[in-house]
Design a protein around this motif. Sequence first.
Motif, mmCIF file in Angstrom:
data_model
loop_
_atom_site.group_PDB
_atom_site.id
_atom_site.type_symbol
_atom_site.label_atom_id
_atom_site.label_comp_id
_atom_site.label_asym_id
_atom_site.label_seq_id
_atom_site.Cartn_x
_atom_site.Cartn_y
_atom_site.Cartn_z
ATOM 1 N N GLU A 85 9.477 6.741 -6.750
ATOM 2 C CA GLU A 85 8.468 6.946 -7.666
ATOM 3 C C GLU A 85 7.633 5.684 -7.886
ATOM 4 O O GLU A 85 6.410 5.575 -8.043
ATOM 5 N N GLY A 86 8.510 4.647 -7.623
ATOM 6 C CA GLY A 86 7.935 3.065 -7.796
ATOM 7 C C GLY A 86 6.884 3.081 -6.848
ATOM 8 O O GLY A 86 5.566 2.625 -6.774
ATOM 9 N N VAL A 87 7.442 3.405 -5.474
ATOM 10 C CA VAL A 87 6.644 3.339 -4.156
ATOM 11 C C VAL A 87 5.151 4.028 -4.173
ATOM 12 O O VAL A 87 4.145 3.881 -4.226
ATOM 13 N N VAL A 88 5.250 5.442 -4.834
ATOM 14 C CA VAL A 88 4.173 6.268 -5.171
ATOM 15 C C VAL A 88 3.348 5.651 -6.064
ATOM 16 O O VAL A 88 2.064 5.774 -5.942
ATOM 17 N N GLN A 89 3.823 5.194 -7.131
ATOM 18 C CA GLN A 89 2.954 4.558 -8.361
ATOM 19 C C GLN A 89 2.211 3.469 -7.800
ATOM 20 O O GLN A 89 1.090 3.323 -8.133
ATOM 21 N N ALA A 90 2.971 2.566 -6.873
ATOM 22 C CA ALA A 90 2.123 1.551 -6.378
ATOM 23 C C ALA A 90 1.070 1.702 -5.365
ATOM 24 O O ALA A 90 0.015 1.255 -5.305
ATOM 25 N N SER A 91 1.334 2.904 -4.682
ATOM 26 C CA SER A 91 0.593 3.248 -3.794
ATOM 27 C C SER A 91 -0.910 3.995 -4.369
ATOM 28 O O SER A 91 -1.902 3.893 -3.719
ATOM 29 N N ARG A 92 -0.613 4.592 -5.770
ATOM 30 C CA ARG A 92 -1.645 4.805 -6.339
ATOM 31 C C ARG A 92 -2.472 3.778 -7.028
ATOM 32 O O ARG A 92 -3.832 3.643 -7.177
ATOM 33 N N ILE A 93 -1.920 2.698 -7.230
ATOM 34 C CA ILE A 93 -2.417 1.567 -8.233
ATOM 35 C C ILE A 93 -3.329 0.584 -7.371
ATOM 36 O O ILE A 93 -4.344 0.231 -7.496
ATOM 37 N N GLN A 94 -2.527 0.547 -5.889
ATOM 38 C CA GLN A 94 -3.149 -0.568 -5.226
ATOM 39 C C GLN A 94 -4.596 -0.249 -4.708
ATOM 40 O O GLN A 94 -5.289 -1.171 -4.639
ATOM 41 N N PRO A 95 -4.827 1.057 -4.195
ATOM 42 C CA PRO A 95 -6.549 1.212 -3.922
ATOM 43 C C PRO A 95 -7.143 1.038 -5.243
ATOM 44 O O PRO A 95 -8.324 0.953 -5.078
ATOM 45 N N ARG A 96 -6.962 1.401 -6.467
ATOM 46 C CA ARG A 96 -7.395 0.924 -7.692
ATOM 47 C C ARG A 96 -7.806 -0.379 -7.723
ATOM 48 O O ARG A 96 -9.077 -0.835 -8.233
ATOM 49 N N MET A 97 -6.773 -1.300 -7.413
ATOM 50 C CA MET A 97 -7.068 -2.635 -7.511
ATOM 51 C C MET A 97 -7.968 -3.249 -6.286
ATOM 52 O O MET A 97 -8.732 -4.069 -6.692
ATOM 53 N N THR A 98 -7.903 -2.573 -5.128
ATOM 54 C CA THR A 98 -8.837 -2.794 -4.320
ATOM 55 C C THR A 98 -10.247 -2.618 -4.568
ATOM 56 O O THR A 98 -11.283 -3.418 -4.363
ATOM 57 N N ARG A 99 -10.547 -1.466 -5.007
ATOM 58 C CA ARG A 99 -11.754 -1.033 -5.706
ATOM 59 C C ARG A 99 -12.388 -1.958 -6.772
ATOM 60 O O ARG A 99 -13.549 -2.599 -6.860
ATOM 61 N N ALA A 100 -11.360 -2.342 -7.618
ATOM 62 C CA ALA A 100 -11.712 -3.352 -8.637
ATOM 63 C C ALA A 100 -12.172 -4.702 -8.047
ATOM 64 O O ALA A 100 -13.260 -5.360 -8.757
ATOM 65 N N ALA A 101 -11.621 -5.013 -6.923
ATOM 66 C CA ALA A 101 -11.957 -6.208 -6.259
ATOM 67 C C ALA A 101 -13.227 -6.188 -5.973
ATOM 68 O O ALA A 101 -13.997 -7.336 -5.865
ATOM 69 N N LEU A 102 -13.580 -5.196 -5.181
ATOM 70 C CA LEU A 102 -14.867 -5.004 -4.610
ATOM 71 C C LEU A 102 -16.199 -5.004 -5.743
ATOM 72 O O LEU A 102 -16.979 -5.268 -5.269
ATOM 73 N N ARG A 103 -15.644 -4.086 -6.981
ATOM 74 C CA ARG A 103 -16.794 -4.213 -7.699
ATOM 75 C C ARG A 103 -16.850 -5.360 -8.698
ATOM 76 O O ARG A 103 -17.929 -6.067 -9.147
#
Length: 513
Positions: A132-150
Amino acid sequence: MVGVPLAWLMHRQDLRLTLLAGRGGLERDVVWAHSIELADPAPWLTGGELVLTTGLRLPSDTGACTDYVTRLTKAGVAALGFGVGLSHEQVPEALVGAAEEAGLPLVEVPLPTPFVAVTKVVMERLAQQQYEGVVQASRIQPRMTRAALRGGAQAVVRELAVSTRTSVVFLDHDSRVRAAHPPHGAASGATVLAGLGSAEQTSAAVSSSQDGVTAVHQVRVGPRVHGRLVVAAERALTPVDHLLLGHAASLVALEAEKPLRLRDEQNRVNGLFLRLLLDGTVGASLARDHLTEAGFPVRDGIRVLALRGGSPRQCLQALGDELAERGLPLFGRVHAACAAVLLPAGHAATAQTAMDGARARLRSSTWAGLSAVHDLTDGPAALTEALNAASVAQARGGQAVVPFESLAGQLLAATPQTRKILATLAETQLAPLAAHDTAHGTHLLPTLRAFLEHHGQWEAASTALGVHRHTLRSRIERVRVLLGADLDSAHVRAELLLASSAWQEPGGSDRTG
């Protein structure tokens, strides 16, 4: 550390567990279920375990039970599971009382429930939580990447703080706050490093206190450190928290690298242009246009700064960082194992301050020489002057930048290679005079030098020596005889003057005063 809440385990109806003591500890996390029948299991425990026992070696008296519970409590176990129906038909009352007194959860495990079933449930739940932690991280990491771009570093810091429910601060390499969430966390972020002195030298560090947990992660790409991410929480950080912290540090590092990568590419192009300029293969008009477009002031001419010692490329990088802080682009190249850097004519003082800063970054011995001011068409001459001045700086061993202008009349004697030649010349030409002075108490050697330094003018030389001109003529005539030299020849006088400038006493002092 991830664990299974004891309350969740108690709700597993298939295990049919019964809580007998320590109800206040139901929120504890079980990190492992460990079956052990030793009278003192504490040395084999690391904390957080659910200890399973049938009481095979446990006496039923109060003292023994109290001592057993005390040992488990000191070992930091999460709970004690007691299996009934084998060694004991029921859990000893003394053990229940000791557990309640110590606040240690005591769970009765019925005979139909094997210990392996409890262990299996704990292991499966731990594995499920990790997934569940891996799944949670896999969902959060793309959000963080998009945040970095924005939104760059500030957006990444905010996303990390919200996702982990912590306070996050990004500090640059000078420990100045560059981003923080929540905003009020910036004030404490700059001081939280006081207890983490090693964090500056290591890639990551974690510190625990009564106020919570603080984790620090370096923001770096290769050898270049951009700062640190600091995460503060009132709880223990999970592996997912650390995974997201590392991901955030990478995103912030990439964001910080963008302008530096562009600058590195620009420095590479500038270095190629400088090679052409110092080789004299680029015209003044084209050179002026290129330098002006790069933000390099060329109105009053150029200077070249040359550095000896250490790695030339590391010297160029350190000087580039120093010049960037002063709003100047780097035009640098490696030449003859030296770092050569172009400076505007009006920035002679910048050479010394930039060198001081570069030495602090490099932490190695370097020596620098600065050319005179030249036109854009005199690049080769400027480079030669800077290299010669750097050689003199290395010979002197000081930290000051040596300007070429200061070497008038000193360059040949100051450069190690030419000084060696001059020393040989001096020993050959002047040794007969020195021997005569020593044997007869005369002053022929200082007389010759005064005569040469005053261009063969009798009045000026005799005045400098404090002797009558007839005395001077007599001494010079003796010099002619001893050396067999034509002192009327300008070439001979020049050679003897150079030799006298390099003449040294055996102990190392200048024999010519």
